[in-house]
Design a protein around this motif. Structure first.
Motif, PDB file in Angstrom:
ATOM      1  N   ALA A  50       0.744  -1.110   0.121  1.00 13.78           N
ATOM      2  CA  ALA A  50      -0.135   0.133  -0.019  1.00 13.78           C
ATOM      3  C   ALA A  50       0.999   1.330  -0.062  1.00 13.78           C
ATOM      4  O   ALA A  50       0.218   2.250  -0.156  1.00 13.78           O
ATOM      5  CB  ALA A  50      -0.874   0.108   1.308  1.00 13.78           C
ATOM      6  N   PRO A  72       1.616   6.226  -0.733  1.00 14.80           N
ATOM      7  CA  PRO A  72       0.124   5.691  -0.735  1.00 14.80           C
ATOM      8  C   PRO A  72      -0.666   6.437  -1.784  1.00 14.80           C
ATOM      9  O   PRO A  72      -1.607   5.872  -2.494  1.00 14.80           O
ATOM     10  CB  PRO A  72      -0.184   5.515   0.754  1.00 14.80           C
ATOM     11  N   GLN A  73      -0.447   7.880  -1.944  1.00 16.00           N
ATOM     12  CA  GLN A  73      -1.667   8.449  -2.568  1.00 16.00           C
ATOM     13  C   GLN A  73      -1.283   8.021  -3.987  1.00 16.00           C
ATOM     14  O   GLN A  73      -2.226   8.448  -4.846  1.00 16.00           O
ATOM     15  CB  GLN A  73      -1.019  10.151  -2.231  1.00 16.00           C
ATOM     16  N   LEU A  77      -4.088   2.365  -5.436  1.00 18.76           N
ATOM     17  CA  LEU A  77      -4.763   1.020  -4.724  1.00 18.76           C
ATOM     18  C   LEU A  77      -5.860   1.512  -3.617  1.00 18.76           C
ATOM     19  O   LEU A  77      -5.638   2.757  -3.131  1.00 18.76           O
ATOM     20  CB  LEU A  77      -3.517   0.288  -3.833  1.00 18.76           C
ATOM     21  N   MET A  79      -7.749   0.403   0.114  1.00 14.21           N
ATOM     22  CA  MET A  79      -7.468  -0.492   0.987  1.00 14.21           C
ATOM     23  C   MET A  79      -8.640  -0.441   2.027  1.00 14.21           C
ATOM     24  O   MET A  79      -9.202   0.521   2.307  1.00 14.21           O
ATOM     25  CB  MET A  79      -6.169  -0.201   1.776  1.00 14.21           C
ATOM     26  N   PHE A  81      -9.535  -1.472   5.879  1.00 20.67           N
ATOM     27  CA  PHE A  81      -8.688  -1.880   7.208  1.00 20.67           C
ATOM     28  C   PHE A  81      -9.647  -2.671   7.959  1.00 20.67           C
ATOM     29  O   PHE A  81     -10.511  -2.678   7.947  1.00 20.67           O
ATOM     30  CB  PHE A  81      -8.384  -0.556   7.843  1.00 20.67           C
ATOM     31  N   LEU A  86     -13.216   4.244   9.255  1.00 20.38           N
ATOM     32  CA  LEU A  86     -14.259   5.299   8.551  1.00 20.38           C
ATOM     33  C   LEU A  86     -14.056   6.630   9.126  1.00 20.38           C
ATOM     34  O   LEU A  86     -13.612   6.701  10.330  1.00 20.38           O
ATOM     35  CB  LEU A  86     -15.688   4.902   8.817  1.00 20.38           C
ATOM     36  N   PHE A  98     -15.277  10.577  -0.353  1.00 19.36           N
ATOM     37  CA  PHE A  98     -14.139  11.283   0.067  1.00 19.36           C
ATOM     38  C   PHE A  98     -13.121  11.112  -1.134  1.00 19.36           C
ATOM     39  O   PHE A  98     -12.215  12.065  -1.223  1.00 19.36           O
ATOM     40  CB  PHE A  98     -13.769  10.810   1.202  1.00 19.36           C
ATOM     41  N   PRO A  99     -12.663   9.893  -1.730  1.00 16.68           N
ATOM     42  CA  PRO A  99     -11.520   9.735  -2.626  1.00 16.68           C
ATOM     43  C   PRO A  99     -11.772  10.621  -3.826  1.00 16.68           C
ATOM     44  O   PRO A  99     -10.969  10.896  -4.288  1.00 16.68           O
ATOM     45  CB  PRO A  99     -11.687   8.231  -2.892  1.00 16.68           C
ATOM     46  N   LEU A 102     -11.421  14.438  -3.188  1.00 14.93           N
ATOM     47  CA  LEU A 102      -9.696  14.633  -3.216  1.00 14.93           C
ATOM     48  C   LEU A 102      -9.311  14.779  -4.729  1.00 14.93           C
ATOM     49  O   LEU A 102      -8.495  15.420  -4.964  1.00 14.93           O
ATOM     50  CB  LEU A 102      -9.082  13.712  -2.477  1.00 14.93           C
ATOM     51  N   ARG A 146     -16.208   2.917   0.107  1.00 15.01           N
ATOM     52  CA  ARG A 146     -14.981   3.756  -0.304  1.00 15.01           C
ATOM     53  C   ARG A 146     -13.923   3.296  -1.007  1.00 15.01           C
ATOM     54  O   ARG A 146     -13.313   4.096  -1.776  1.00 15.01           O
ATOM     55  CB  ARG A 146     -14.490   4.254   1.266  1.00 15.01           C
ATOM     56  N   ARG A 150     -13.660   4.313  -6.547  1.00 17.28           N
ATOM     57  CA  ARG A 150     -12.737   5.224  -7.706  1.00 17.28           C
ATOM     58  C   ARG A 150     -12.055   4.348  -8.413  1.00 17.28           C
ATOM     59  O   ARG A 150     -11.281   4.555  -9.161  1.00 17.28           O
ATOM     60  CB  ARG A 150     -11.720   5.829  -6.854  1.00 17.28           C
TER      61      ARG A 150
END
Lengths: 357, 275
Positions: A50, A72-73, A77, A79, A81, A86, A98-99, A102, A146, A150
């Protein structure tokens, strides 16, 4: 979607080696499960993929491009958890969106994508709730949403089902598997639960103490474990082990206390040696003592309803036999044991590696 | 024991302390609303003859107390903002990043709290004089934020440590840069801790006396506590009616601030205390 290759990946914390020379090649659209006891380095390996954990040595590449130094940005990928992670101050819709936010997607675009994901995961009614007002299974689904929204190159799962109760876990296992089928997404899934590994994986990577013990399909691993660790880790109840002696040319195997000479049709170039013999509980039959050379003394009988587990003393070892028939056996009773030599696994007593006979 | 009896017993046990705590406030309130000649009468009464607000008028019109309040407010707000601006990143780094000498640094912060500012006052005066900042509110803002920052870092650090790291990592994987994850995910979650720290810094700065007295020499620069102190000793008599009116006003912002964030305060303090 993407392929992921790990070549010679290692991780050290000072003098402590967490991962040592890990080589795994994950194909496009494949569902690979990393399994092993806690502390084996599987979660660290996932975090390294990651980009959350730096790599001491080796390379990680996604679609052929080395990503060692990408944050990681930038790895694209997703992930999920163990804790779901959240964002507590955001609603379900905001969490899932959220993704995209961004990335600078427009509000309409975000709304459309969130609605699409929410309908796949049956979250439509929960979009305005905050995480604290959701149940464990719902949170798990939001975390999935989440990750999905994307359309990342691959999904990483870090023990995502371990906080759910047994029934919900079973349900989510099926749901995740179906989701993988419909999305066709490359997935790496970390778990310590061998049932999850066996039921979900295209291929399983068994890890122990920072090393890869074996890679293969679930049935390959179950049927032909490469060493005693893999044999003992997969399968429930655990495989039965006993010390034995293999004759030259692998003609027969004699258990330590001499009670079971077994004719084998093995390769002639194998030298006589001490071995560890393994037989799975499901492959042993309980028979009358006079027709079986191997005998055991009943210690305990466990009725699980469907199967019956009989725990026996065999020589110096404790064995378990699992049968579908409901034997009426008493403690201390002697029974005969029989199994097909094809189901016998032999491992070198010195190296613990499988002997091909 | 019934709940009512329990609570009566608790109140009985607490009442002596309650009296000790409330007595000065009641005296202050009562005196502030009395006229000058009424304060030293032989027959003391708690209630004033009439509800007299002339003390406040005198305070603001003749003694320019409003000016002192504005100075105090400027300094307290400035010191709070400045110390938070430094303490938040510092506490974040101490909890989230590998800082060499992390524990030595945090211990050092604690040690600075053991030295009374009054010990350093001459050195501070010379330093600010060198920079030409005497009689500038800026000097007190800087001095206050320096002194209260250690506490702010400690307080924030223990609060930050309670925020799971997973949340930020999830944000990074979702595509947020380090700063963006900090602002969008981390800061909103530690807002209660930040608010509590801000309040403590504000109140400490509002009440501080020695540094304000030393660094601000001009009457027009005086802060509220300094001006109140001057009311006691500048004339031939001590003007209790004005002093009490002034302390009443000076304690109002602090009381309002504490009352309005009580919920946060209890949560924040217990978090800081347990962790």
């Amino acid at each position: 979607m993407a392929s992921i290759d790990l070549v010679g990946v290692s991780k050290q914390f000072g003098a402590l080696s967490i991962l040592d020379d890990v080589n795994i090649s994950i194909g496009d659209r494949e569902f690979v499960v990393l399994v092993g006891p806690s502390g084996c380095g599987k979660s660290t390996l996932l975090r390294m993929i990651a980009g959350l954990e730096p790599i001491s040595d080796g390379t990680i590449s996604i679609d052929g491009a080395i990503v060692n130094h990408l944050g990681p940005q930038k790895r694209d990928l997703a992930m999920v958890f163990q804790t779901y992670a959240l964002y507590p101050h955001m609603t379900t819709a905001q969490n899932i969106g959220f993704p995209l936010k961004l990335r600078g997607s427009s509000p309409e675009q975000i709304e459309r994508s969130v609605a699409r994901v929410a309908s796949t995961l049956h979250l439509e009614a929960l979009l305005d709730r905050q995480p604290r007002a959701l149940s464990g299974g719902q949170r798990q689904r939001v975390a999935m949403g989440r990750a999905m929204v994307r359309e990342p190159r691959a999904f990483l799962f870090d023990e995502p089902l371990s906080n759910l109760d047994a029934k919900l876990r079973h349900h989510m296992r099926i749901e995740l598997r179906q989701l993988h089928k419909s999305l066709g997404a490359t997935s790496i899934y970390v778990t310590h639960d061998q049932i999850e590994a066996m039921t979900m994986a295209d291929r399983i990577v068994v890890m122990n103490r920072g090393k890869v013990e074996q890679i293969g399909t679930p049935l390959e691993l179950f049927d032909r474990p490469a060493n005693t660790f893999v044999a003992g880790f997969l399968g429930s109840p655990t495989i039965n082990f006993a010390k034995a002696r293999l004759s030259a040319g692998s003609k027969d195997v004699t258990f330590e206390d001499g009670i079971y000479p077994l004719a084998l049709n093995g390769a002639s170039d194998i030298a006589a040696q001490d071995v560890i013999a393994g037989v799975r509980p499901q492959h042993i039959e309980i028979v009358a003592t006079d027709v079986a050379p191997l005998k055991g003394t009943v210690v305990l009988v466990e009725h699980t309803g469907c199967e019956t587990n009989v725990i026996l003393d065999v020589g110096n070892s404790e064995w378990t036999v699992q049968t579908l028939s409901r034997h009426r056996l008493n403690q201390g009773e002697q029974v005969g044991l029989k199994f097909d030599p094809a189901h016998l696994h032999l491992f070198s007593a010195s190296s613990q590696e499988r002997i091909l006979w | 024991m019934s709940k009512a009896r329990k609570s009566v017993l608790c109140w009985v046990a607490l009442s002596p302390f309650l009296i000790i705590v409330l007595f000065p406030y009641l005296t202050m309130l009562s005196t502030a609303l009395k006229q000058k000649d009424e304060i030293f009468t032989f027959h003391r009464s708690w209630l004033p003859r009439e509800f007299y607000l002339g003390n406040f008028v005198e305070l603001f019109v003749d003694r320019n107390f409003g000016r002192a309040l504005v100075n105090s407010l400027t300094i307290s707000v400035g010191a709070t903002l400045l110390s938070l601006a430094v303490a938040i990143p510092a506490a974040y780094a101490l909890t989230r990043m590998r800082v060499p000498g992390n524990s030595a640094l945090t211990n050092y912060l604690l040690i600075t709290q053991m030295i009374s500012p009054i010990v350093l006052i001459i050195g501070l005066f010379r330093m600010f004089a060198y920079f030409g900042l005497i009689n500038s509110l800026m000097s007190v803002i800087i001095a206050h934020s320096a002194f209260f920052m250690a506490f702010a870092v400690w307080m924030l650090r223990s609060y930050f440590a309670t925020i799971p790291k997973d949340l930020e990592e999830a944000a990074w994987i979702d595509g947020a840069g380090r700063f963006s994850a900090f602002v969008r995910i981390f800061l909103p979650l530690c807002l209660p801790g930040v608010v509590v720290t801000a309040i403590f810094t504000f109140v400490n700065s509002w009440n501080e006396y020695a540094m304000s007295l030393t660094l601000l020499r001009d009457v027009s620069q005086q802060t509220a506590p300094v001006q109140i102190a001057f009311l006691t000793g500048t004339l031939y008599q001590i003007e209790w009616h004005l002093i009490m009116a002034a302390t009443l006003i000076a304690s109002v912002p602090v009381a309002i601030v504490f009352a309005s964030i009580q919920r946060y305060l209890i949560g924040g303090m217990s978090l800081g205390g347990v962790k």
